[in-house]
Design a protein around this motif. Structure first.
Motif, PDB file in Angstrom:
ATOM      1  N   VAL A 671       0.837  -1.195   0.000  1.00  0.00           N
ATOM      2  CA  VAL A 671       0.000   0.000   0.000  1.00  0.00           C
ATOM      3  C   VAL A 671       0.876   1.250   0.000  1.00  0.00           C
ATOM      4  N   GLY A 672       0.535   2.201  -0.857  1.00  0.00           N
ATOM      5  CA  GLY A 672       1.304   3.435  -0.976  1.00  0.00           C
ATOM      6  C   GLY A 672       2.312   3.433  -2.101  1.00  0.00           C
ATOM      7  N   ASP A 673       2.594   2.247  -2.670  1.00  0.00           N
ATOM      8  CA  ASP A 673       3.569   2.175  -3.762  1.00  0.00           C
ATOM      9  C   ASP A 673       2.965   2.728  -5.053  1.00  0.00           C
ATOM     10  N   GLN A 674       3.779   3.483  -5.807  1.00  0.00           N
ATOM     11  CA  GLN A 674       3.403   3.969  -7.132  1.00  0.00           C
ATOM     12  C   GLN A 674       3.974   2.984  -8.138  1.00  0.00           C
ATOM     13  N   VAL A 675       3.127   2.472  -9.055  1.00  0.00           N
ATOM     14  CA  VAL A 675       3.575   1.424  -9.972  1.00  0.00           C
ATOM     15  C   VAL A 675       3.267   1.825 -11.409  1.00  0.00           C
ATOM     16  N   PRO A 676       4.137   1.443 -12.355  1.00  0.00           N
ATOM     17  CA  PRO A 676       3.870   1.731 -13.765  1.00  0.00           C
ATOM     18  C   PRO A 676       2.935   0.693 -14.372  1.00  0.00           C
ATOM     19  N   GLU A 677       2.401   1.031 -15.536  1.00  0.00           N
ATOM     20  CA  GLU A 677       1.507   0.111 -16.245  1.00  0.00           C
ATOM     21  C   GLU A 677       2.233  -1.181 -16.603  1.00  0.00           C
ATOM     22  N   GLY A 678       1.536  -2.315 -16.471  1.00  0.00           N
ATOM     23  CA  GLY A 678       2.088  -3.611 -16.833  1.00  0.00           C
ATOM     24  C   GLY A 678       2.869  -4.302 -15.741  1.00  0.00           C
ATOM     25  N   THR A 679       3.106  -3.619 -14.624  1.00  0.00           N
ATOM     26  CA  THR A 679       3.862  -4.211 -13.527  1.00  0.00           C
ATOM     27  C   THR A 679       3.067  -5.344 -12.878  1.00  0.00           C
ATOM     28  N   VAL A 680       3.701  -6.497 -12.681  1.00  0.00           N
ATOM     29  CA  VAL A 680       3.042  -7.599 -11.981  1.00  0.00           C
ATOM     30  C   VAL A 680       2.968  -7.237 -10.500  1.00  0.00           C
ATOM     31  N   LEU A 681       1.755  -7.231  -9.977  1.00  0.00           N
ATOM     32  CA  LEU A 681       1.530  -6.791  -8.604  1.00  0.00           C
ATOM     33  C   LEU A 681       1.401  -7.955  -7.633  1.00  0.00           C
ATOM     34  N   ILE A 682       0.718  -8.997  -8.085  1.00  0.00           N
ATOM     35  CA  ILE A 682       0.495 -10.180  -7.251  1.00  0.00           C
ATOM     36  C   ILE A 682       0.735 -11.416  -8.095  1.00  0.00           C
TER      37      ILE A 682
END
Length: 686
Positions: A671-682
């Motif tokens: 929570v709070g992380d800024q992520v770019p498009e396409g990044t695998v999150l889970i």
């Protein structure tokens, strides 16, 4: 009137206000964030002042920085546009204390209408009809759930201080209430700094009709008729029109009188919008009052011939309203379409990127022509995750609704955008849709007509593949011109023989191939689509659409037009087509009257040996954004469709769900992380 005006906003509304202020002879001051240092609204003003970093909370929402900019530049008035500080009671009060004119209503009116629940109580006392619901101050979740149960499902949860579809959810079943409530509260707190909500009965097939009101400080108040804003997606307006189709004079008078009563109840001054929800039988209910100018105000200007920004400035300077109610007239019909950088095929998710090419229809003066364009970006600008992804508003006027609809189709056909996905093709389908054409309107129209408005992705047809190959050959010729000589020639010439090459295109439904061959008789092109379907007909899921037509004679030409677009023509067998083509790297945007399509030039050899990391049924970010909630834990078993993660982008929440039944493997971000498009999150496990 004051002589210096600061515009505390950005984008098309800042440009719009600057244009009117210049016409009135006022000096203008722009404010900007680092992301907008070269934005059109900055160059449209005489002076510009930096506010801070791109995040709105660190720039446009910093009231003290805006006031300091006004003091430094000698501005006597501040126009807040819409959004940001436009409905901020504390900011309006601070302007008054600083001796600066706030171009808007008094702080007391903003306070009265700022809380939806308090406003509804006030409207009930003023005799304005209300939707049945709970508008109380007690926000205990258990109480809110009991109120929803008593009202009966479906219910609508709405942010009490909200607007623009933020902090709003329709709840169909009791078991979904808790999750929807938490999401609304988070979104409301993020967007408005207030997580209070209200609950109302969700009306079936309602229309969203709003009345434009105007009041001055001399006790005069008028309404400037109505706008129909029923066509929405995610509770945000897509199309607005004036007057409302099917509106009777009696109903217009009743709604206008109710809107004026609402404005008078709070001592209103300036431009405001009273929004109503209307049932098919003609009953209407107060929803909210927006204490500012609205995004859709141009359609009112088009049918009345008035400049509402000029009215705002004159009223703020203490002048009386220019016209009385009996002097106001309606003329013709106007339609506004919001051109967004978004992908309708992916749930209208915002499309982030650079506007590699942008050409909009010729702009007419705001109320003096059939087509008006309100825009705040230009070619080379970036659509960022920090602000609303609207590119421009297209506004058209006609003597009849059908004429206005036809002009909107012409305006959309003249709209050229490359570098980001847009909703232009969707808007064109909407204009042609039988339900919209017949004014069979309600807030669920898009979902009701989903099959035709949002069709499933299909393979590119022969028309698209032929035009794409022509665009590739034109690009090749351009490269050749820059590196002349026999060794750079790529025309496939062979002494007395055949030559061929394969173009691979990655499109909406996967990778497709088109084989171009050069024979002694000329060029041929072999695609896996039926060329007879290339006239805009539907070849989807039919034998004809799937069969291979074989190699057919192929010819093409291309030229650059005055906008920099590549105009191409392709002939395949007996069929010919024309289109505009825009290259952005290896991405090709094709636009014709029949279709807008985006294809990616695919090179199999360039990716040979590459292997994507195996994340199983992983969950990836569909856009750049910030993670604001993760309601699951590693090792937890989940069902397909179960919420796994909530992202915030473009001031809206987006809930990402499990793609299939499985087990949550690794949580790669927090929570709070800024992520770019396409990044695998889970990473998911079977």
């Amino acid at each position: 009137m004051f002589d210096t005006l600061l515009i505390a906003n950005r984008g098309e509304i800042a440009c719009r206000v600057a244009a009117t202020a210049r016409r009135l002879g006022l000096r203008t001051v722009a404010v900007y964030s680092d992301a907008d240092a070269r934005a059109p609204h900055v160059s449209a003003c005489d002076t510009a002042v930096r506010l801070g970093p791109p995040e709105p909370r660190a720039s446009y929402l910093r009231a003290e920085a805006v006031l300091e900019a006004a003091r430094r530049t000698g501005a006597q008035a501040i126009h807040p546009g819409y959004g940001f500080l436009s409905e901020n009671e504390a900011f309006a009060q601070a302007c008054a204390q600083a001796g600066i004119v706030f171009v808007g209503p008094p702080a007391s009116a903003i306070a009265a209408m700022g809380s939806k629940s308090a406003a509804k109580a006030l409207m009930a006392r003023a005799g304005v009809p209300l939707v049945p619901g709970y508008h109380g101050q007690d926000q205990d979740p258990a109480l809110l759930r009991r109120q929803a149960d008593a009202i009966g499902y479906p219910v609508l949860i709405k942010a009490s201080a909200g607007g623009g579809g933020k902090g709003m959810r329709v709840v169909e079943r009791p078991e979904d209430f808790a999750g929807a409530l938490a999401s609304c509260q988070r979104e409301a707190a993020s967007s408005f700094g207030d997580d209070k909500v209200l609950i109302e009965r969700y009306l079936q097939r309602p229309r969203h009709i709003e009345i434009q009101v105007f009041a001055d400080s001399h006790g005069h108040c008028v309404h400037l008729f109505e706008r129909d804003c029923s066509v929405q997606r995610r509770h945000q307006k897509v199309i607005e029109e004036a007057p409302a189709p099917g509106m009777t004079p009696e109903r217009r008078q009743a709604m206008g009188e109710a809107a004026i009563a609402a404005a008078r109840a709070v001592g209103y001054v300036g431009a405001g919008t009273v929004e109503f929800i209307a049932e098919p039988d003609g009953r209407f209910y107060f929803m909210e009052m927006n204490t500012r100018l609205q995004v859709e105000h141009p359609v009112t200007e088009m049918v009345t011939g008035l400049d509402l920004v000029e009215w705002q400035l004159r009223v703020a300077a203490g002048e009386p309203l220019p016209l009385a109610q009996e002097q106001l007239r309606l003329s013709g019909h106007a339609i506004e379409a919001r051109l967004y950088a978004e992908n309708p095929d992916k749930g209208f998710l915002p499309s982030i990127g650079t506007l590699a090419h942008l050409a909009l229809p010729p702009h007419a003066a705001f109320a003096n022509g059939p087509v008006r364009v309100d825009g705040g970006v230009r070619a080379g600008d970036t659509i960022s995750p920090h602000y609303d992804p609207m590119i421009a508003k297209l506004i058209v006027h006609g003597q009849t609704r059908d004429q206005a609809r036809a002009r909107m189709l012409e305006a959309l056909a003249a709209t050229q955008v490359a570098g980001v996905q847009t909703n232009a093709a969707f808007l064109a389908r909407l204009m042609r849709d039988p339900a919209f054409a017949q004014a069979d309107l309600d807030t669920g129209l898009i979902e009701r007509r989903r099959a035709s408005l949002l069709p499933e992705p299909q393979p590119a047809d022969a028309q698209a593949l032929a035009l794409a190959c022509a665009a590739a050959l034109a690009q090749q010729d351009q490269d050749q011109d820059q590196a002349p000589g026999p060794w750079s020639a790529r025309d496939g010439w062979r002494l007395g023989g055949r030559s061929g090459r394969i173009f691979y295109w990655s499109g909406p439904a996967g990778i497709q191939a088109a084989v171009l061959a050069r024979t002694p008789q000329g060029l041929t092109l072999d695609t896996d689509a039926d060329p007879q379907a290339g006239d805009g007909g539907d070849s989807r899921d039919t034998d004809a659409g799937r069969r291979r037509a074989g190699a057919l004679p192929f010819a093409w030409w291309a030229r650059r037009d005055e906008t920099g677009a590549l105009r191409i023509s392709a002939t395949l067998g007996p069929r010919s087509w024309q289109a505009l083509a825009f290259w952005h790297g290896q991405t090709l945007h094709l636009q014709s009257r029949e279709q807008w399509i985006v294809l990616q030039r695919h090179d199999p050899l360039a990716h040979a040996g590459e292997q994507a990391p195996d994340h199983g049924a992983s969950l990836a970010a569909p856009m750049p954004g910030k993670i604001i909630a993760i309601p699951v834990q590693a090792g937890q078993a989940v069902k397909q469709g179960q919420p796994l993660l909530v992202m915030e982008a473009m001031k809206m929440e987006h809930t990402l769900t499990a793609p299939a039944d499985g087990v949550v493997g690794e949580l790669l971000y927090g929570v709070g992380d800024q992520v770019p498009e396409g990044t695998v999150l889970i990473a998911m496990q079977d």
